[in-house]
Scaffold this active site. Structure first.
Site, PDB file in Angstrom:
ATOM      1  N   TRP A 101       0.828  -1.211   0.000  1.00  0.00           N
ATOM      2  CA  TRP A 101       0.000   0.000   0.000  1.00  0.00           C
ATOM      3  C   TRP A 101       0.853   1.247   0.000  1.00  0.00           C
ATOM      4  CZ3 TRP A 101      -4.099  -1.240  -2.147  1.00  0.00           C
ATOM      5  CH2 TRP A 101      -4.756  -2.451  -1.865  1.00  0.00           C
ATOM      6  N   ASP A 168      -2.034   6.673   6.317  1.00  0.00           N
ATOM      7  CA  ASP A 168      -3.051   5.778   5.780  1.00  0.00           C
ATOM      8  C   ASP A 168      -3.375   4.802   6.909  1.00  0.00           C
ATOM      9  OD1 ASP A 168      -4.562   3.804   4.608  1.00  0.00           O
ATOM     10  OD2 ASP A 168      -3.075   3.252   3.094  1.00  0.00           O
ATOM     11  N   LYS A 192     -12.868  -1.743   6.852  1.00  0.00           N
ATOM     12  CA  LYS A 192     -12.301  -2.644   7.855  1.00  0.00           C
ATOM     13  C   LYS A 192     -12.966  -2.361   9.210  1.00  0.00           C
ATOM     14  CE  LYS A 192      -8.755  -3.349   4.797  1.00  0.00           C
ATOM     15  NZ  LYS A 192      -8.610  -2.767   3.469  1.00  0.00           N
TER      16      LYS A 192
HETATM   17  C1  LIG Z   1      -3.635  -0.010   4.305  1.00  0.00           C
HETATM   18  C2  LIG Z   1      -4.480   0.059   3.082  1.00  0.00           C
HETATM   19  N1  LIG Z   1      -4.393   1.136   2.272  1.00  0.00           N
HETATM   20  C3  LIG Z   1      -5.124   1.254   1.150  1.00  0.00           C
HETATM   21  C4  LIG Z   1      -6.005   0.264   0.761  1.00  0.00           C
HETATM   22  C5  LIG Z   1      -6.787   0.431  -0.506  1.00  0.00           C
HETATM   23  O1  LIG Z   1      -8.111   0.734  -0.181  1.00  0.00           O
HETATM   24  P1  LIG Z   1      -9.230   0.822  -1.298  1.00  0.00           P
HETATM   25  O2  LIG Z   1      -9.354  -0.530  -1.917  1.00  0.00           O
HETATM   26  O3  LIG Z   1     -10.447   1.226  -0.551  1.00  0.00           O
HETATM   27  O4  LIG Z   1      -8.809   1.846  -2.284  1.00  0.00           O
HETATM   28  C6  LIG Z   1      -6.143  -0.872   1.572  1.00  0.00           C
HETATM   29  C7  LIG Z   1      -7.096  -1.918   1.164  1.00  0.00           C
HETATM   30  O5  LIG Z   1      -7.142  -2.993   1.649  1.00  0.00           O
HETATM   31  C8  LIG Z   1      -5.372  -0.964   2.741  1.00  0.00           C
HETATM   32  O6  LIG Z   1      -5.471  -2.046   3.537  1.00  0.00           O
HETATM   33 MG   LIG Z   2       2.012  -0.448   3.250  1.00  0.00          MG
END
Ligand SMILES: Cc1ncc(COP(=O)(O)O)c(C=O)c1O
Ligand SMILES: [Mg+2]
Ligand SMILES: Cc1ncc(COP(=O)(O)O)c(C=O)c1O
Ligand SMILES: [Mg+2]
Ligand SMILES: [Mg+2]
Ligand SMILES: [Mg+2]
Lengths: 356, 356
Positions: A101, A168, A192
Site C-alpha cells: 500500500w 493511511d 475494515k
Molecule cells: C492499508 C491500506 N491502504 C489502502 C487500501 C486500498 O483501499 P481501497 O481498496 O479502498 O482503495 C487498503 C485496502 O485494503 C489498505 O489495507
Molecule cells: Mg504499506
C-alpha cells in the site's frame, strides 16, 4: 450457519450494526422511506453526516483545527488526492514504504511531485518496521501506513517528525488510541473497522491546505468539501450511515481503549499459538506484529492447502494470504469475537497434532 | 405510512429491490455472511460485478467495443475524469450547457484543456434545449447532459455529431431506449434510475482511450480499471449490489421500452394537469420537457409555500425546486408508480379549485 469471518476487508461488522442497517434499508427511523431513498440535503441525512463527523472527532479527541470528510473512491483515491492537494510539482514529500500500500501511494505521488522514500523495508519482504530514518526538513509532509494489511506489520508508536504527518490508517483506524493530533491528515477506507466499502474517512488539519500553486479540480479539493459542509456532491448515503452505526457501536462498547484491549486479547491468543506450534510460523518480527492482520506460513505448500481446506469446512473464511505475497493471513478487526479466534486456535492445535 | 417520493435523487427505488437489499445486509444469498462483509475478490462478488457489467451492456445493446465500470465519486467526479482521460492541455472539447450540471462539467474541464461552449441555453434560464449548433471539427469530443435534473429539460433526440459523443445521463439512464452506440462515453450517478448513491456507472468505447499525452493518475485512468476487470481497488460493494437488483428489476419489468412507456404515462398525466390548471404553469418549452423531472411555478410565492405544505401533509415529499432555481419540481423516476402521480394530480386539481 454464521461464518467465522477473517476477511481482510471488506470484513466483519458487528451483528447489531448489520441489523440496524438492514432495517434502515426498509424504513429509516420510521419515516416511511428507505435510507436509500432520502435526499442527501434533507435534514434526515444532514443529521447523519453531522453526527458522523462529530463522532470521528470525539473518538480521536480532535479539536476545531480539524475537519472530517466522508469521501468516495477508497484509500487508493487518497493516494492521489493527498499529493494533488499538498505537493507542488517542484516540491518533495517523504514516504515510508512498508508494503504494497505504501508502494502504491508512492506511485501516485510521483505523478504530482518529487518523492523521497525515506524508509523502505523491502529488503526483508516488509516483515518489520524501520523506525529510524531521517527526513529532509524541506519536505512538505511525511506519509506512512499505520498498519500494513497485507504484510501484517503495524506501527506501535507514531513516527517522530517535525513535518506534517500523514497516515493511511485504512486497516487500524479506531482499533486503538493514537495521538491523532500529531497528524495533519489521516485517511482510511471504511471497510475494515469503520463500516462498509464505499466511503473513505478523511481527517484533515485545516492549516495544511491551500499552500500549493496547483489549480486543483474542485471535486478533488479538500477545501471545497469542507466549505460545502461535506455535501459538495451526493455522498454515499448508505455507506455513511453504516459508518455512523459502527462508530456508535465503538463508542457504546467503551471506545478506542476497549477496542485496543480486545485487539490485544485476540492477537495474543493467536500469536502465542502460532509461536508455540511447530507447524505454524509467524512471518513478522515480534515487536512489529499487527494486532489486526496476522501473517504466517506452514512448513510447505501442501500443508497450507490442507489447512485452508479444513478452515473452509469449519466455516472459517478469509484465511488465505493476499495474492501478492501468498502464505496465510488472519484478519481480526474490531467486530471479531474472541470466540472466532479461539475456534481457529483450536483447529490449529488439532492440525498441528495431526501434521506435526 | 409509505410516502409518495418525488425526490430528485437519491430517490425512489422499487419496493422489491429494497426488500432484497435489506435481506442481503443480513445474509447474502444464504451464505452466512452479510453483503457488507464479503471480500470484493471472492467469487460471490466477482459474480455480482460481472453480472452488473453484462446487464448494462444488454440493456444498452452494446457490443465488445464497449466496457462498463462501476466507479465511485459520483457524476461530479466524471466531470473531472472525462477531460483528465481524454482532453490534452492544448486540445479543445465542445460542451452543450443546458443547466447547472453542464456548467459544472465545463468548470472541471477547463482545468485540463480548452473548452468550447458550443451551445448554451442560459439566455432563457435553460428552459429549452438548443439542438442546432456547430462544433469545430478538431474538438476531441462533444459533451451534453441528456436530462437536466434541475431545470426539467431533456434531449428527446441524440445530438448529431461526427465527434466522439459523451453524455451525462445521471437522471435519465435506463428510462428509455436511446441509440447508446452513438456515444463514446456515458456516465451516470446511480442514485436516480440505477440504484443507490455511492456508485457511478461509466460506459466507455475503448477506442477513445489512450490518446492523450497526460500522465494520468492510475486510480483515475479508465484503462487501468478496465485492465483490472473493474476491481482496481475495493468497489462500493453494496451500492453495486443495489444496482444489479435495480437492473434485474428493469429487465424483468420489460426493459427500457416498458420504462419509457411508464415514464410517458406519468409525464403526460402531470404535464396535462399543469397545462390545464390556471394556478400552475410548467416552466419548460413543451417539446423539451423532461419525462423525469417536471419543473413548474404557481402564481406567487405564498401559493407555492401553501402547496408545499399541503404536499407535506399528504406524505408527498421532494416537491420543492432545486435551491439554485426555486419554484417547484416533481421527479418521477422508473420506480415511481402512476398512483403517486395521480395522488399529486388530485391534490393539484383540488388546490386549484380552492385557490384559482
Ligand atoms: C492499508 C491500506 N491502504 C489502502 C487500501 C486500498 O483501499 P481501497 O481498496 O479502498 O482503495 C487498503 C485496502 O485494503 C489498505 O489495507
Ligand atoms: Mg504499506
Ligand atoms: C445530470 C446530473 N449530473 C450530475 C449530477 C451530480 O451527481 P453527483 O452528486 O453524484 O456527483 C447530478 C446530481 O443530481 C445530476 O442530476
Ligand atoms: Mg510456531
Ligand atoms: Mg445540465
Ligand atoms: Mg397551467
Amino acid at each position: 450457519m454464521k461464518k467465522h469471518n477473517f476477511n481482510s476487508g471488506p470484513s466483519i461488522l458487528p451483528q447489531e450494526v448489520l441489523q440496524q442497517a438492514s432495517e434502515a434499508v426498509l424504513d429509516f427511523n420510521g419515516i416511511g422511506l428507505s435510507i436509500l431513498e432520502i435526499g442527501h440535503r434533507t435534514s434526515w441525512f444532514v443529521e447523519v453526516i453531522n453526527e458522523a463527523r462529530a463522532l470521528v472527532k470525539e473518538l480521536m479527541q480532535l479539536g476545531e483545527d480539524y475537519d472530517v470528510l466522508f469521501l468516495q473512491g477508497g484509500a487508493t483515491t487518497q493516494f492521489m488526492q493527498v499529493p494533488l492537494n499538498l505537493l507542488d510539482k517542484d516540491a518533495a514529500a517523504a514516504y515510508c514504504v512498508n508494503g504494497i500500500w505504501g508502494d502504491k501511494a508512492v506511485k501516485e505521488a510521483k505523478i504530482f511531485g518529487n518523492v523521497n522514500v525515506v524508509s523502505s523495508t523491502k529488503d526483508k519482504n516488509h516483515s518489520y518496521i524501520q523506525k529510524d530514518f531521517s527526513v529532509p526538513s524541506d519536505n512538505v509532509y511525511l506519509h506512512y501506513t499505520s498498519n500494513n494489511t497485507v504484510e501484517g506489520t503495524q506501527w506501535h508508536t507514531t513516527p517522530n517528525t517535525n513535518l506534517p504527518l500523514i497516515a493511511d490508517m485504512s486497516s487500524d483506524i479506531f482499533s486503538r488510541p493514537v495521538d491523532f493530533s500529531k497528524h495533519s491528515l489521516i485517511y482510511a477506507g471504511a471497510q475494515k473497522n469503520a463500516g462498509a466499502a464505499g466511503v473513505t474517512i478523511v481527517v484533515v488539519k485545516k492549516d495544511i491546505l491551500g499552500k500549493t500553486n496547483r489549480n486543483i479540480s474542485p471535486i478533488m479539493d479538500y477545501r471545497k468539501h469542507i466549505e460545502a459542509d461535506a455535501l459538495l456532491n451526493t455522498p454515499p448515503v448508505f455507506a455513511v450511515y453504516v459508518s455512523i452505526l459502527t462508530l456508535r457501536w465503538i463508542k457504546k462498547e467503551g471506545g478506542l481503549v476497549e477496542m485496543e484491549k480486545r485487539a490485544k486479547e485476540r492477537a495474543d491468543l493467536l500469536y502465542s499459538t502460532l509461536d508455540s506450534l511447530p507447524v505454524f510460523a509467524p512471518i513478522v518480527a515480534k515487536k512489529d506484529r499487527s494486532l489486526m492482520n496476522a501473517t504466517f506460513t506452514t512448513h510447505n505448500k501442501e500443508l497450507e492447502n490442507l489447512f485452508l481446506e479444513e478452515c473452509k469446512q469449519q466455516g472459517m473464511i478469509g484465511v488465505k494470504g493476499h495474492r501478492s505475497v501468498g502464505g496465510l493471513r488472519v484478519s481480526m478487526y474490531n467486530a471479531m469475537p474472541i470466540s472466532s479466534v479461539q475456534a481457529l486456535v483450536d483447529l490449529m492445535i488439532d492440525f498441528n497434532r495431526r501434521n506435526g
